[in-house]
Design a protein around this motif. Structure first.
Motif, mmCIF file in Angstrom:
data_model
loop_
_atom_site.group_PDB
_atom_site.id
_atom_site.type_symbol
_atom_site.label_atom_id
_atom_site.label_comp_id
_atom_site.label_asym_id
_atom_site.label_seq_id
_atom_site.Cartn_x
_atom_site.Cartn_y
_atom_site.Cartn_z
ATOM 1 N N GLU A 1 -1.083 3.446 9.847
ATOM 2 C CA GLU A 1 -1.937 4.318 10.647
ATOM 3 C C GLU A 1 -3.292 4.513 9.982
ATOM 4 O O GLU A 1 -4.335 4.504 10.660
ATOM 5 N N ALA A 2 -3.308 4.683 8.667
ATOM 6 C CA ALA A 2 -4.577 4.855 7.961
ATOM 7 C C ALA A 2 -5.480 3.649 8.151
ATOM 8 O O ALA A 2 -6.709 3.777 8.200
ATOM 9 N N PHE A 3 -4.883 2.495 8.282
ATOM 10 C CA PHE A 3 -5.653 1.264 8.442
ATOM 11 C C PHE A 3 -6.143 1.099 9.872
ATOM 12 O O PHE A 3 -7.336 0.892 10.115
ATOM 13 N N VAL A 4 -5.257 1.183 10.861
ATOM 14 C CA VAL A 4 -5.658 0.907 12.240
ATOM 15 C C VAL A 4 -6.515 2.015 12.818
ATOM 16 O O VAL A 4 -7.231 1.798 13.808
ATOM 17 N N SER A 5 -6.498 3.204 12.216
ATOM 18 C CA SER A 5 -7.319 4.299 12.725
ATOM 19 C C SER A 5 -8.808 4.013 12.564
ATOM 20 O O SER A 5 -9.641 4.669 13.190
ATOM 21 N N ARG A 6 -9.153 3.015 11.744
ATOM 22 C CA ARG A 6 -10.560 2.639 11.574
ATOM 23 C C ARG A 6 -11.093 1.832 12.756
ATOM 24 O O ARG A 6 -12.299 1.611 12.859
ATOM 25 N N ALA A 7 -10.207 1.345 13.613
ATOM 26 C CA ALA A 7 -10.611 0.483 14.724
ATOM 27 C C ALA A 7 -10.793 1.291 16.005
ATOM 28 O O ALA A 7 -9.999 2.192 16.302
ATOM 29 N N ALA A 8 -11.810 0.942 16.773
ATOM 30 C CA ALA A 8 -12.067 1.649 18.031
ATOM 31 C C ALA A 8 -10.887 1.539 18.991
ATOM 32 O O ALA A 8 -10.573 2.494 19.711
ATOM 33 N N LEU A 9 -10.234 0.379 19.028
ATOM 34 C CA LEU A 9 -9.078 0.194 19.899
ATOM 35 C C LEU A 9 -7.795 0.734 19.276
ATOM 36 O O LEU A 9 -6.736 0.703 19.904
ATOM 37 N N GLU B 1 0.829 -1.203 0.000
ATOM 38 C CA GLU B 1 0.000 0.000 0.000
ATOM 39 C C GLU B 1 0.864 1.254 0.000
ATOM 40 O O GLU B 1 0.557 2.242 -0.690
ATOM 41 N N ALA B 2 1.937 1.235 0.764
ATOM 42 C CA ALA B 2 2.848 2.384 0.789
ATOM 43 C C ALA B 2 3.482 2.599 -0.582
ATOM 44 O O ALA B 2 3.592 3.744 -1.062
ATOM 45 N N GLU B 3 3.878 1.518 -1.224
ATOM 46 C CA GLU B 3 4.469 1.627 -2.557
ATOM 47 C C GLU B 3 3.459 2.153 -3.568
ATOM 48 O O GLU B 3 3.802 2.962 -4.442
ATOM 49 N N ARG B 4 2.217 1.705 -3.447
ATOM 50 C CA ARG B 4 1.191 2.106 -4.410
ATOM 51 C C ARG B 4 0.796 3.567 -4.267
ATOM 52 O O ARG B 4 0.553 4.259 -5.263
ATOM 53 N N THR B 5 0.752 4.064 -3.025
ATOM 54 C CA THR B 5 0.226 5.412 -2.766
ATOM 55 C C THR B 5 1.303 6.462 -2.555
ATOM 56 O O THR B 5 1.001 7.655 -2.536
ATOM 57 N N GLY B 6 2.536 6.027 -2.384
ATOM 58 C CA GLY B 6 3.599 6.989 -2.107
ATOM 59 C C GLY B 6 3.689 7.394 -0.645
ATOM 60 O O GLY B 6 4.469 8.279 -0.277
ATOM 61 N N LYS B 7 2.905 6.731 0.217
ATOM 62 C CA LYS B 7 2.972 7.000 1.652
ATOM 63 C C LYS B 7 4.148 6.260 2.272
ATOM 64 O O LYS B 7 4.735 5.367 1.656
ATOM 65 N N THR B 8 4.480 6.620 3.504
ATOM 66 C CA THR B 8 5.442 5.821 4.252
ATOM 67 C C THR B 8 4.728 4.591 4.787
ATOM 68 O O THR B 8 3.485 4.531 4.825
ATOM 69 N N TYR B 9 5.509 3.614 5.212
ATOM 70 C CA TYR B 9 4.913 2.405 5.799
ATOM 71 C C TYR B 9 4.075 2.787 7.021
ATOM 72 O O TYR B 9 2.954 2.288 7.185
ATOM 73 N N ALA B 10 4.609 3.683 7.867
ATOM 74 C CA ALA B 10 3.895 4.083 9.086
ATOM 75 C C ALA B 10 2.572 4.764 8.744
ATOM 76 O O ALA B 10 1.561 4.554 9.432
#
Length: 273
Positions: free
Chosen positions: A229-237, A216-225
């Motif tokens: 973060e974009a993924f786990v931020s969807r979880a309440a915990l 995902e980082a390679e595809r979007t140009g984001k960093t791994y972190a």
């Protein structure tokens, strides 16, 4: 397969026994690593005899070694759950076992690509393991459960089967198929005293998610972190699960005798729909 009359509960035995794991024999597929390894060790720790099934004998032997000294025991059986001949051979090898619990955990993530870029062979490979594998294993071991009038089947699906997951259509479609298979099968064998349920984990820490975040980082140009973060931020915990938490959920489901045709989300609060 005709469901027999449900056997009566003896007067001197409680209707809801306190321990539904110890002393029972369980088959766990995909047991060589990840969730399968954790589920195997959790069941053995609680006194179950576990038949650890997977394609890699060396990994299975390592899991058996890790279980040494725990309350139950591990028997290793190499098999490819997507191959009818391999499952038939497994059934013959386990003719001396009374399989009372079946945990269908084996699965593959499949390609990460747009649907139009996924080859038919790649699509079929995902469904062969993630869906046909469950069908073949249930076809092999359900008759004995139905004949005895008792048994538990837990199929591992995913919350990803119930919400969009970009560029993962084979995986998400296969996991939704597992949920449909589970609920329908529960009504087929439930009258015989066999419970069939589904556990849908959210993202679990481990190599698979590391791979996904890297891609995902390679595809979007984001960093791994940033991708994580974009993924786990969807979880309440605000975190991923551990394999041990998923294994604990399997054990908990086995201790819920009224549970049948259920699909349980275990996602650290990630919205599934």
């Amino acid at each position: 397969m005709t469901a027999p009359d449900r056997p009566a509960i003896p007067a001197d035995r409680p209707a809801f026994p306190g321990d539904r794991v110890a002393g029972r024999t369980a088959v766990v597929t995909g047991a060589g690593n990840g969730l399968g390894r954790a589920i195997t060790l959790a069941l053995v720790a609680r006194g179950a005899r576990v038949v650890a099934v997977g394609r890699n004998r060396e990994r299975l032997d390592a899991v058996a070694a890790d279980a040494d000294g725990l309350a139950g025991g591990v028997r290793v059986a190499a098999a490819d759950v997507s191959d009818p001949a391999s499952v038939a051979a497994l059934t013959g090898d386990l003719a001396d076992e009374t399989v009372e619990i079946l945990v269908n955990n084996a699965g593959i993530p499949g390609p990460v690509a747009a649907l139009v870029d996924i080859a038919p062979d790649e699509w079929d490979e995902v469904f062969a393991t993630n869906v046909r594998g469950i069908y073949l294993m249930c076809r092999a071991f359900l008759p004995g459960m139905v004949e005895r009038g008792a048994g538990d089947v837990i199929n591992l699906a995913s919350v990803s089967g119930k919400r969009p997951l970009t560029r993962r259509t084979p995986y998400t479609a296969s996991k939704m198929a597992v949920i449909g298979l589970t609920t329908t099968l529960a009504y087929e064998v439930g009258p015989a005293g066999v419970s069939v349920n589904c556990l849908s984990p959210g993202p679990v820490q481990g190599p698979r998610m590391t791979r996904n975040f890297t891609l995902e980082a390679e595809r979007t140009g984001k960093t791994y972190a940033e991708a994580e973060e974009a993924f786990v931020s969807r979880a309440a915990l605000h975190r991923m699960l551990t394999a041990e938490e998923v294994a604990a959920a399997v054990v908990a489901m086995l201790h819920m005798p009224g549970l049948c045709a259920a699909d349980i989300d275990l996602s650290a609060g990630m919205v599934a729909r």
